[in-house]
Design an enzyme around this catalytic site. Structure first.
Site, mmCIF file in Angstrom:
data_model
loop_
_atom_site.group_PDB
_atom_site.id
_atom_site.type_symbol
_atom_site.label_atom_id
_atom_site.label_comp_id
_atom_site.label_asym_id
_atom_site.label_seq_id
_atom_site.Cartn_x
_atom_site.Cartn_y
_atom_site.Cartn_z
ATOM 1 N N ASP A 199 -7.870 -8.759 -1.141
ATOM 2 C CA ASP A 199 -6.586 -9.228 -0.646
ATOM 3 C C ASP A 199 -6.321 -10.647 -1.150
ATOM 4 O O ASP A 199 -7.205 -11.514 -1.082
ATOM 5 C CB ASP A 199 -6.609 -9.196 0.887
ATOM 6 C CG ASP A 199 -5.321 -9.677 1.524
ATOM 7 O OD1 ASP A 199 -4.304 -8.987 1.391
ATOM 8 O OD2 ASP A 199 -5.348 -10.749 2.158
ATOM 9 N N GLU A 209 -5.651 -8.099 -5.809
ATOM 10 C CA GLU A 209 -4.234 -8.298 -5.544
ATOM 11 C C GLU A 209 -3.911 -9.639 -6.217
ATOM 12 O O GLU A 209 -4.254 -10.697 -5.680
ATOM 13 C CB GLU A 209 -3.961 -8.359 -4.037
ATOM 14 C CG GLU A 209 -2.490 -8.427 -3.700
ATOM 15 C CD GLU A 209 -2.236 -8.492 -2.195
ATOM 16 O OE1 GLU A 209 -1.207 -7.954 -1.754
ATOM 17 O OE2 GLU A 209 -3.056 -9.092 -1.467
#
Length: 689
Positions: free
Chosen positions: A347, A385
């Site tokens: 993330d 990401e």
């Protein structure tokens, strides 16, 4: 060994490994914790049902129990008095003394960052970790357990690995089976064992990897259902186990991984190493803040806003610090070695490129090199990401993890725009179908591969696929932020907003658009990913950001599988179609094997164009040829078939047709003319042997 020679470690403890471990043939515990700036560390041990008053307490002496920045001690089992839990109290310089980057509070009970399992006492209270004073009896505690007992290391294991057939299914463990409509055993609903119960479903669907939204222990009082507020990086979330015994979350997580592997399905963890649940200066002190705030977090020097916030959640982990990098690397190794996971999706991975002052290291951020050089991590799947909340957008070649796969948001945005009928997108649309060679160039200098791009149309962050074709505007009011959170995506409601009293023709078009999206996803070069429930039109009623909705909004409604079985069939057969045509997903770009066309022979690149066709030759991959015609306009278009001749091509897919003609396993309809009428908002695919 001479009995007169003193073993220092048996008296003082060892600085390695960090956390709690067994020593001296299991006759003692070894405790080790990193705190560079602390001036006092106290170890606390607790018995079962006595979590407010320690049964054992040891103040560590820096002249005996400290090596460099690591405090450590050895506790014989007989002294531990059958303790089940442990924690620390840590003291150090105060902000009042001019050290504004420290937040030591010796009254706070602190969780070991290396705890393998976390216990929350019945009186656990987040506010007690925020307010002044002691939080004894209300703080999370580490569980003293023997991993040898909890985890059966005698079982052989084999890791599955997929290449051209990799199809990723994004899943929330709780939401997947929590609803009674899942029909799993009641005690298994919303747990790791609930996932096991649904493995036959995943096999029927045909996915080859699951990407689990965060399963690391997160704060149960934070209201973050998604799990993106981690408390600890080593322990599985206790709320995802069906039992209450100390080892349950470990045992059941391992059982889930082993069962998925036995079914040939990879397990990828969505991990959050960019921030923690401790938030900013107003947040709780559970662990990192009280142990060594300036080591673990990026600080600004501004007393009003002391924490850098490149995560958008209040704090940012200080990954430029070697001690923090060590923590993250040991966490990754643990999940690979002990829990046997196949990979990680990071993330906001661009946070890893931040220097201590918040600037971006564009040359060689240390953590990427350390991960690449680690033997235990060399074989696992690494997915980034490639952005953070501070504006660092590093998709493709700009991302420093050169061998990493990356979430391709450019693919998502372009496909959404084209399918909903926006003009002027044909050139960009071609690039995304081709594998986003602009972002992942395979020239001599870069040598990227198209499969490194993770193509997706929807994910947890945004509309479901059904909501994408049912709402023009987000409906996030229940989240409590006056509908200011989240975003709309590039959605189109097909002529009717929402899901009440939808006209039949609108519903038909919505289903057709859903098929169009998934058809394109499966036909595109790159690695496909889709979110759970899209295969049977799961809805969140227009909520594009239900991060705090632990209810029917986010739980899969399995009744929709029965109601929309024709959509499930289309998804299943499109996955199978991709798997049986390795020409689609290759290690290298299509290059000369693809010829681009339009309705007529030449591609219409004009700003008003809504159509595209191409022929993908498969002989180099020992595959058939595919002729794809895409019509995103509101009119039927007569496409010319600009390769071969009548009688060679057979129709295999037409999203405008009803099931079972929309996709067939064995094509039997042969084209008799060099034309094909492609209906409005539909895709047709022909096959030539």
């Amino acid at each position: 060994m001479d009995d007169n020679i003193l073993n220092w470690e048996s008296v003082e403890g060892s600085p390695y490994p960090l956390g709690v471990s067994w020593g001296d043939g299991k006759r003692a515990y070894n405790f080790a914790i990193y705190s560079k700036h602390a001036d006092s560390v106290t170890l606390l041990l607790y018995k079962q049902d006595q979590w407010s008053r320690p049964v054992y307490q040891k103040s560590l002496d820096y002249l005996k129990n400290k090596s460099g920045p690591i405090w450590h001690c050895r506790v014989p089992l007989e002294e531990a008095e059958n303790a089940k839990f442990y924690a620390y109290q840590v003291g150090g310089p105060s902000p009042a003394a001019g050290f504004n980057w420290h937040t030591f509070d010796p009254e706070k009970i602190l969780l070991d960052p290396y705890a393998r399992a976390v216990f929350f006492p019945p009186d656990f209270d987040r506010s007690a970790a925020i307010n002044p004073g002691s939080n004894a009896g209300r703080a999370p505690l580490g569980i003293l357990l023997d991993p040898i007992v909890c985890i059966d290391h005698s079982k052989p294991f084999k890791l599955p690995h997929h290449e051209s057939d990799l199809v990723i299914y994004e899943m929330h463990v709780r939401g997947f089976t929590r609803d009674p409509s899942s029909e799993v055993d009641e005690e298994h609903r919303g747990t790791f064992r609930g996932v096991i119960d649904k493995i036959p479903y995943l096999q029927e669907l045909g996915v080859t990897a699951v990407e689990l939204m965060p399963v690391y222990q997160f704060d149960p009082d934070d209201g973050n259902y998604w799990g993106y507020m981690p408390l600890n990086f080593f322990s599985p979330h206790d709320g995802y186990s069906s039992g209450t015994e100390p080892c349950c979350q470990l045992v059941e997580f391992r059982e889930m991984v082993e069962s998925l592997h036995a079914a040939g399905i990879e397990v990828i963890l969505d991990v959050v190493y960019n921030h923690t649940c401790e938030g900013n200066q107003l947040g709780p002190t559970y662990s990192f803040k009280g142990i060594d705030n300036s080591t673990y977090y990026m600080v600004t020097g501004d007393p009003n806003y002391p924490y850098s916030n490149f995560s958008g959640t209040g704090n940012t982990l200080h990954t430029a610090n070697r001690a923090v990098r060590r923590l993250l690397l040991e966490s990754l190794r643990y999940w690979v070695r002990e829990m046997h996971v196949d990979g990680f999706r990071f993330d906001l991975a661009s946070v890893f490129t931040r220097n201590s002052d918040g600037s971006i290291n564009t040359t060689d951020p240390p953590i990427f090199g350390q991960i690449a050089a680690d033997a235990d991590l060399a074989h696992v799947r690494l997915i980034g990401e490639p952005w953070d909340a501070g504006g660092a957008y590093q998709l493709g070649r700009n991302f420093p993890g050169t061998k990493w796969m990356q979430w391709n948001a450019a693919y998502r945005d372009t496909i959404q725009r084209f399918v909903r009928g926006e003009a002027g997108n044909v050139p960009d649309f071609m690039t995304r179908i081709y594998g986003s060679s602009d972002s992942f160039p395979d020239d001599l200098v870069h040598a990227y591969h198209p499969y490194q791009g993770i193509n997706y149309v929807t994910s947890h962050d945004g509309f479901t696929l059904y909501d994408l074709v049912s709402f023009n505007h987000k409906n996030n009011w229940t989240n409590g932020h006056c509908n200011m959170d989240g975003h709309d995506d590039f959605s189109w409601n097909c002529g009717w907003e929402g899901d009440d009293e939808v006209p039949v023709d609108v519903m038909q078009l919505r289903k057709q658009q859903v098929k169009n999206f998934f058809c394109l996803l499966m036909l595109s070069e790159g690695t496909p990913m889709f979110r759970m429930g899209d295969e049977f039109l799961q809805t969140q009623h227009g909520n594009s950001n239900p991060y705090n909705q632990d209810n029917e909004t986010t739980w899969l409604d399995w009744q929709r599988l029965e109601d929309n079985h024709e959509i499930f069939r289309f998804f299943k057969m499109m996955i199978q179609f991709r798997r049986t045509h390795p020409s689609i997903c290759r290690s290298r770009f299509w290059r000369n094997d693809i010829h681009w066309y339009g309705v007529k022979r030449m591609v219409d690149m004009s700003s008003e164009s809504h159509s595209l066709a191409y022929c993908l030759h498969g002989s180099s991959q020992h595959d058939n040829d595919l002729y794809v015609m895409i019509n995103a306009s509101s009119q039927t278009l007569k496409f010319g078939i600009h390769e071969g001749f009548a009688g060679q091509w057979m129709r295999v897919i037409d999203t405008s047709l009803d099931t079972p003609e929309d996709i067939v396993e064995k094509p039997s309809i042969t084209l008799e003319t060099p034309y094909y009428d492609v209906g409005s908002h539909s895709i047709a695919v022909l096959l030539r042997s």
